[in-house]
Scaffold this motif. Structure first.
Motif, PDB file in Angstrom:
ATOM      1  N   UNK A   1      22.280   3.462  -2.325  1.00 39.72           N
ATOM      2  CA  UNK A   1      21.308   2.502  -2.795  1.00 39.72           C
ATOM      3  C   UNK A   1      20.599   2.008  -2.026  1.00 39.72           C
ATOM      4  N   UNK A   2      19.300   1.892  -2.376  1.00 36.74           N
ATOM      5  CA  UNK A   2      17.964   1.666  -1.263  1.00 36.74           C
ATOM      6  C   UNK A   2      17.489   0.117  -2.190  1.00 36.74           C
ATOM      7  N   UNK A   3      16.814  -0.474  -1.611  1.00 38.13           N
ATOM      8  CA  UNK A   3      16.259  -1.971  -2.045  1.00 38.13           C
ATOM      9  C   UNK A   3      15.417  -1.637  -0.814  1.00 38.13           C
ATOM     10  N   UNK A   4      14.329  -2.833  -1.202  1.00 40.36           N
ATOM     11  CA  UNK A   4      12.993  -3.558  -0.539  1.00 40.36           C
ATOM     12  C   UNK A   4      12.556  -4.542   0.217  1.00 40.36           C
TER      13      UNK A   4
ATOM     14  N   UNK B   1       8.818   1.166   7.622  1.00 44.15           N
ATOM     15  CA  UNK B   1       8.101  -0.444   7.152  1.00 44.15           C
ATOM     16  C   UNK B   1       6.962   0.565   7.441  1.00 44.15           C
ATOM     17  N   UNK B   2       6.200  -0.837   6.069  1.00 38.26           N
ATOM     18  CA  UNK B   2       4.952  -0.417   5.354  1.00 38.26           C
ATOM     19  C   UNK B   2       4.300  -1.841   5.217  1.00 38.26           C
ATOM     20  N   UNK B   3       2.955  -1.583   5.788  1.00 33.76           N
ATOM     21  CA  UNK B   3       2.388  -0.594   6.733  1.00 33.76           C
ATOM     22  C   UNK B   3       2.936  -1.051   8.291  1.00 33.76           C
ATOM     23  N   UNK B   4       2.238  -0.227   9.364  1.00 31.19           N
ATOM     24  CA  UNK B   4       3.118  -0.376  10.466  1.00 31.19           C
ATOM     25  C   UNK B   4       1.529  -1.164  11.251  1.00 31.19           C
ATOM     26  N   UNK B   5       0.906  -0.916  10.596  1.00 34.67           N
ATOM     27  CA  UNK B   5       0.067  -2.090  11.295  1.00 34.67           C
ATOM     28  C   UNK B   5      -0.478  -2.760  10.079  1.00 34.67           C
ATOM     29  N   UNK B   6      -1.258  -4.512  10.652  1.00 33.75           N
ATOM     30  CA  UNK B   6      -1.718  -5.157   8.925  1.00 33.75           C
ATOM     31  C   UNK B   6      -2.318  -6.396  10.140  1.00 33.75           C
ATOM     32  N   UNK B   7      -3.393  -6.605   9.494  1.00 36.93           N
ATOM     33  CA  UNK B   7      -4.798  -7.702  10.646  1.00 36.93           C
ATOM     34  C   UNK B   7      -4.558  -9.101   9.578  1.00 36.93           C
ATOM     35  N   UNK B   8      -4.739 -10.054  10.654  1.00 38.78           N
ATOM     36  CA  UNK B   8      -5.039 -11.504   9.570  1.00 38.78           C
ATOM     37  C   UNK B   8      -4.972 -12.021  10.506  1.00 38.78           C
ATOM     38  N   UNK B   9      -5.803 -13.320  10.093  1.00 33.57           N
ATOM     39  CA  UNK B   9      -6.126 -14.209  10.739  1.00 33.57           C
ATOM     40  C   UNK B   9      -4.743 -15.328  11.624  1.00 33.57           C
ATOM     41  N   UNK B  10      -3.720 -15.200  10.551  1.00 36.46           N
ATOM     42  CA  UNK B  10      -2.284 -15.879  11.378  1.00 36.46           C
ATOM     43  C   UNK B  10      -1.380 -15.467  10.827  1.00 36.46           C
ATOM     44  N   UNK B  11      -1.085 -14.781   9.768  1.00 35.71           N
ATOM     45  CA  UNK B  11      -0.040 -14.146   9.342  1.00 35.71           C
ATOM     46  C   UNK B  11      -0.507 -12.361   8.550  1.00 35.71           C
ATOM     47  N   UNK B  12       1.103 -12.104   8.627  1.00 36.74           N
ATOM     48  CA  UNK B  12       0.720 -10.732   8.246  1.00 36.74           C
ATOM     49  C   UNK B  12       1.827 -10.195   7.531  1.00 36.74           C
ATOM     50  N   UNK B  13       1.913  -9.489   6.167  1.00 43.70           N
ATOM     51  CA  UNK B  13       2.928  -9.457   4.977  1.00 43.70           C
ATOM     52  C   UNK B  13       2.987  -7.928   4.942  1.00 43.70           C
ATOM     53  N   UNK B  14       5.055  -7.209   5.570  1.00 40.47           N
ATOM     54  CA  UNK B  14       5.297  -5.742   5.231  1.00 40.47           C
ATOM     55  C   UNK B  14       6.343  -5.916   4.670  1.00 40.47           C
ATOM     56  N   UNK B  15       6.164  -4.485   4.361  1.00 37.62           N
ATOM     57  CA  UNK B  15       7.540  -4.560   3.459  1.00 37.62           C
ATOM     58  C   UNK B  15       8.854  -3.152   4.085  1.00 37.62           C
ATOM     59  N   UNK B  16       9.734  -3.705   4.201  1.00 40.22           N
ATOM     60  CA  UNK B  16      10.804  -2.450   4.863  1.00 40.22           C
ATOM     61  C   UNK B  16      11.336  -2.646   3.832  1.00 40.22           C
ATOM     62  N   UNK B  17      11.558  -0.705   3.526  1.00 48.79           N
ATOM     63  CA  UNK B  17      12.589  -0.635   3.089  1.00 48.79           C
ATOM     64  C   UNK B  17      13.749   0.334   3.656  1.00 48.79           C
ATOM     65  N   UNK B  18      14.670   0.468   2.842  1.00 47.49           N
ATOM     66  CA  UNK B  18      16.085   0.300   3.435  1.00 47.49           C
ATOM     67  C   UNK B  18      17.432   1.319   2.620  1.00 47.49           C
ATOM     68  N   UNK B  19      17.704   2.555   3.244  1.00 51.72           N
ATOM     69  CA  UNK B  19      18.050   3.469   1.774  1.00 51.72           C
ATOM     70  C   UNK B  19      20.026   3.265   2.487  1.00 51.72           C
TER      71      UNK B  19
END
Length: 437
Positions: A161-164, A108-126
């Protein structure tokens, strides 16, 4: 040769018996052929047999735990090549059953996200297992403040196979002021294929195949809408406003009222001043007589009325506001002057002058009132310059206001073409008073 079952990462063996049915001593070379050749060996790889004898060799299978070794049935062949009769080569075949293993790797990247109401993350799975899997994603938080959305919500992955996957974290209530709030949560990657199989009871999961993977820890840091420094600034502004309305504004109004009262108050009579002979001038004016010129002058001064003054024994009465313009055009390398002469019987009290160098000429400009030099300015240092005096500068009758221009280099006006001559303009404003004898 019997069938064999092997699990990736483990070792399995089977046996093969080689018999010499010829009438001579024969040497046999054994070689693994097929898809299993890279991870299968035969021991010994060469045997020598007398006629009518046989020997059993061991076939050892050690498939790596890798997604490249797919689960299922694979053919295994052992080629037996006689040294003396190579045309009598034989290939012995069997089937290898490669067992299935499941292994998912996620980040999971990033592990720490800053924001007012929402944050977006990327989960890489293999998918590091050797069989296709259906993968699902879940997120959990200690409370119910956060909402989670995965894009896509599930995914099928082939071996290797990998996916994001996109993860959006949202909170409904903003933090207006104060310190940031940290919301910890976890993200799980679930092998839904194993889960479905375990629920149906068709097959028990292997001990080393956990249906639920180790969750990933993450944080959403909710920052306040208004930072702390803004509160400090607002408090300082509020304090300034309070100080203005309670302290500064009343003082400014009081000072303005006092200045206005002083401006409209009548000036003291000149009677309080002493004449040239030690007597009050008012007394000489009241008598209306005098034996010398000074006495006559003082009487005239008093008779001039309010707003009058005395210049060289003559009364100067107030006059109109005037504005005169002096226009000087000078060729390059030359010096020219322009003048305005104060009319006879008048005194000019200059309060304002404005000098314009609208072309941006280069050179030197000197302004003189009578014999008094007011200023000398380098033309290249200004385009428009103005001067103002609270106490007017008085210029006697028949004296001149003079502007002297030395043109070094004509400038470029708004037309964009360089001018042929320097061109300066001086405007003089003030009060033109009459002189009464």
């Amino acid at each position: 040769m019997p069938e064999v079952t092997v699990a990736p990462g483990d070792t399995a063996t089977t046996s093969l018996t080689v018999r010499n049915d010829s009438d001579i001593v024969e040497a046999y070379s054994l070689e693994i052929v097929g898809d299993c050749a890279s991870w299968t060996t035969v021991e010994p790889a060469r045997v020598s047999l007398y006629p009518g004898t046989s020997e059993t060799v061991t076939v050892r299978l050690a498939p790596p735990r890798s997604s490249e070794v797919r689960a299922g049935e694979m053919p295994l062949g052992v080629r037996v090549l006689p040294a003396e009769h190579p045309d009598a080569v034989r290939v012995l075949e069997t089937t290898v059953h490669v067992e299935e293993f499941r292994e998912l790797h996620s980040e999971l990247a990033p592990r720490r996200r800053r924001g007012w109401l929402r944050g977006r993350y990327r989960l890489a799975v293999q998918n590091r297992g050797n069989s296709p899997v259906e993968v699902g994603f879940t997120a959990a938080q200690a409370g119910e403040e956060l909402g989670f959305a995965f894009t896509p919500a599930d995914r099928k992955l082939d071996p290797g196979e990998s996916a994001e996957i996109g993860l959006r974290v949202r909170i409904g209530t903003p933090v207006w002021f104060g310190a940031p709030v940290v919301w910890p949560f976890t993200v799980d990657t679930t092998d839904t294929t194993s889960t479905a199989t375990a629920k149906s009871g068709d097959q028990e999961p292997r001990p080393d195949e956990a249906v639920v993977r180790t969750p990933l820890d993450a944080e959403f840091v909710q920052i306040p809408v208004f930072p702390r420094w803004l509160l400090v600034v607002l408090a300082a502004l509020l304090a300034l406003l309070l100080a203005w309305f309670t302290l500064v504004r009343p003082a400014v109004r009081s000072a303005a009222k006092e200045a206005a009262a002083e401006a409209v108050a009548p000036n003291p009579s000149a009677a309080g001043e002493q004449g040239a002979e030690g007597q009050p001038q008012g007394a000489g004016a009241a008598s209306g007589s005098g034996t010398d010129a000074k006495g006559q002058g003082t009487g005239a001064s008093a008779g001039a009325g309010d707003g009058a003054s005395v210049e060289n024994g003559a009364a100067v009465t107030g006059g109109p506001q005037i504005s005169e313009t002096i226009d000087v055009q000078t060729a390059g390398g030359e010096t020219k002057t322009g003048t305005y002469q104060v009319p006879a019987g008048s005194v000019l009290g200059v309060t304002d002058i404005v000098v314009a160098n609208f072309q941006g000429d280069e050179g030197l400009l000197t302004i003189t009132f009578g014999d008094r030099k007011i200023t000398t300015i380098a033309l290249e240092t200004f385009r428009n310059q103005d001067y103002h005096w609270v106490t007017p500068i008085k210029i006697a009758e028949n004296e001149t206001v003079t502007i002297e221009v030395t043109c070094g280099k004509p400038g470029t006006p708004a037309s964009g073409r360089q001018a042929k001559e320097c061109h300066e303009v001086l405007n003089v404003s003030g009060v033109l008073s009459r002189i009464t004898q």
